[in-house]
Design an enzyme around this catalytic site. Structure first.
Site, PDB file in Angstrom:
ATOM      1  CE  LYS A 173       3.725  10.567   1.384  1.00  0.00           C
ATOM      2  NZ  LYS A 173       3.609  11.363   0.257  1.00  0.00           N
TER       3      LYS A 173
ATOM      4  CD  GLU B 223       1.512   6.898  -7.023  1.00  0.00           C
ATOM      5  OE1 GLU B 223       2.146   7.292  -8.053  1.00  0.00           O
ATOM      6  OE2 GLU B 223       1.962   7.142  -5.709  1.00  0.00           O
TER       7      GLU B 223
ATOM      8  CG  HIS C 140      11.044 -22.268 -14.024  1.00  0.00           C
ATOM      9  ND1 HIS C 140      11.410 -23.467 -14.412  1.00  0.00           N
ATOM     10  CD2 HIS C 140      11.539 -21.429 -15.234  1.00  0.00           C
ATOM     11  CE1 HIS C 140      11.651 -23.508 -15.713  1.00  0.00           C
ATOM     12  NE2 HIS C 140      11.764 -22.334 -16.181  1.00  0.00           N
TER      13      HIS C 140
HETATM   14  O1  PA5 Z   1       3.303   9.916  -9.178  1.00  0.00           O
HETATM   15  C1  PA5 Z   1       3.317  10.582  -8.203  1.00  0.00           C
HETATM   16  O2  PA5 Z   1       2.786  11.500  -8.166  1.00  0.00           O
HETATM   17  C2  PA5 Z   1       4.201  10.153  -6.969  1.00  0.00           C
HETATM   18  O3  PA5 Z   1       4.691   8.686  -7.178  1.00  0.00           O
HETATM   19  C3  PA5 Z   1       5.410  10.923  -6.853  1.00  0.00           C
HETATM   20  O4  PA5 Z   1       6.156  10.833  -7.956  1.00  0.00           O
HETATM   21  C4  PA5 Z   1       6.136  10.326  -5.512  1.00  0.00           C
HETATM   22  O5  PA5 Z   1       5.297  10.556  -4.289  1.00  0.00           O
HETATM   23  C5  PA5 Z   1       7.215  11.630  -5.389  1.00  0.00           C
HETATM   24  O6  PA5 Z   1       6.895  12.699  -5.149  1.00  0.00           O
HETATM   25  P1  PA5 Z   1       8.115  14.075  -4.933  1.00  0.00           P
HETATM   26  O7  PA5 Z   1       8.475  14.072  -6.430  1.00  0.00           O
HETATM   27  O8  PA5 Z   1       7.155  15.206  -4.806  1.00  0.00           O
HETATM   28  O9  PA5 Z   1       8.873  13.280  -3.860  1.00  0.00           O
END
Ligand code: PA5
Length: 413
Positions: A404, A270, A291
């Site tokens: 989304k 990410e 394996h």
């Molecule tokens: O690292 C990040 O910012 C994302 O992975 C968020 O943690 C994830 O999308 C969850 O977001 P939220 O805590 O707003 O539900």
């Protein structure tokens, strides 16, 4: 402190490495003083959101939950649950934590609710931006469940970790749920050493003070230019990326680290996978995966390098005894499981090295809260540096918004 070394296996020269190391050092010195991402750097000082005061508060809250059969359902997704889950899966725990709000499967929830029969259920809803569908929906399901089971006092079982001043904070005040802080200046995947990760860990009985100490000690070590492991790690991966390696595989011979790997995958994918750049992070648990994907690593396209977390002193050992049945395994007589696992590790390093697969080896003295704290802080600092070497913003995640848009359209939002 753990040690780290890079083994080029012929993929790059010493000269290449020295150049990459020099560049990474310059960028590190720049970012560590820069104000550019100030609003995302709250994690860079572990003391800020994991002070003695906040740790004492978390321990106080979790110690007040007295029932022996208490379970905590952690409702959160991505950065909101991966850190705690990594630690809880890796360490010995006194109480059970169960995960929800990380998928939309009815089968998963039905099985989960069945498993809660006879247990004293508490929930911890974690959301920085309380718009994420999975935790939002899960919170609804669990409010209903708790109200049915515990009546009007259900709210004493609800702990919410959210951003102060947010809509979720208001909701907490209206319904008298206990509120914990999701720091404004920390994104989900960097949040493990704040209330976000530390509350569920404290509930599970993990020594969160030792974990935060590990992170603080790592910070001190990284501030010494001669000992900066993050520079070595980021320089190596950036050099391999420039040499057209596409995949970094985090490998370990300890299944306890499986969810740690999941946390690591999110952190790197990410943070770096944007603007058509970045290494693709994957993980394997050896020896099992030798394996299966081991075939590809050894013999497939040369686009993979491995980062091993090698645990030097596993917490326990196991001996086996020959029972005089001729089963073809007598060559194992007298060797413990730890010795056999170590032999498999050394053989893998050798075989992959001979095939020209570059390796990074992190030698971790042991898996405990203190060393996990070091690893969390080390990888967070490394991805910040590595992202800046790629010239991308390591702290946003614009790519996760696209699906989304269509999903919300499908659901009539
Ligand atoms: O690292 C990040 O910012 C994302 O992975 C968020 O943690 C994830 O999308 C969850 O977001 P939220 O805590 O707003 O539900």
């Amino acid at each position: 402190m753990f040690k780290i070394k890079s083994i080029p296996s012929g993929a790059y020269s010493t000269e290449d490495f020295n150049k990459a190391f020099h560049e990474a050092t310059l960028v590190y010195n720049e970012i560590i003083k820069s104000n550019e991402y100030q609003d995302s750097l709250g994690w860079l000082d572990p003391q800020k959101w994991a002070s003695d005061f906040s740790i004492a508060n978390l321990l106080n809250l979790t110690n007040n939950i007295k029932e022996e059969d208490a379970v905590l359902v952690l409702i959160g997704v991505g950065g909101s649950n991966n850190g705690a889950r990594a630690a809880i899966h890796a360490l010995k725990c006194k109480r059970q934590v169960i995960y929800a709000g990380n998928n939309l499967s009815a089968d998963y929830y039905n099985k989960l609710f069945e498993s809660l029969s006879g247990k004293s259920v508490y929930i911890n809803v974690i959301a920085k931006n309380f718009e994420t569908l999975e935790p939002g929906l899960s919170f609804r399901l669990f409010r209903h469940f708790l109200k049915e089971r515990y009546g009007k006092d259900y709210n004493k079982r609800v702990y919410v970790t959210g951003t102060p001043g947010s809509q979720l904070h208001d909701l907490c005040k209206r319904h008298q749920f206990t509120f914990l802080t999701f720091p404004e200046d920390i994104g989900g995947r960097f949040s493990v050493l704040s209330d976000v990760g530390l509350f569920p860990m404290a509930f599970a009985g993990i020594d969160i003070r030792a974990m935060v100490d590990g992170a603080k000690d790592m910070k001190t070590e990284l501030s010494d230019p001669d000992k900066n492991k993050s520079v070595l790690y980021a320089a190596t991966r950036h050099l391999l990326y420039q040499k057209n390696y596409a995949i970094e595989m985090l490998a370990s011979f300890e299944p306890r680290l499986e969810f740690f790997s999941k946390w690591w995958i999110q952190l790197f994918a990410e943070s770096e996978g944007k603007e058509n750049k970045g290494l693709y992070p994957v993980a394997s648990t050896y020896s099992e995966d030798l394996h299966s994907i081991g075939q590809y690593v050894q013999d497939g396209r040369k686009i993979i390098f491995e980062t091993f977390i090698h645990v030097e002193n596993p917490e326990s050992n196991l001996h086996h005894f020959s029972d005089c049945i001729s089963d073809g395994f007598d060559y194992l007589n007298g060797k413990s499981l730890t010795q056999i696992n170590e032999a498999a590790y050394e053989a893998t390093i050798k075989a992959h090295h001979e095939e020209g697969i570059p390796e990074v080896i992190i030698s971790l003295p042991k898996i405990d809260a203190y060393h996990l704290g070091q690893l969390f802080f080390f990888f967070e600092t490394s991805v910040y540096l590595s992202g800046r070497l790629l010239k991308i913003n390591p702290f946003d995640q614009p790519g996760v918004e696209n699906y989304k848009k269509y999903m919300f359209h499908n659901l009539g939002k």
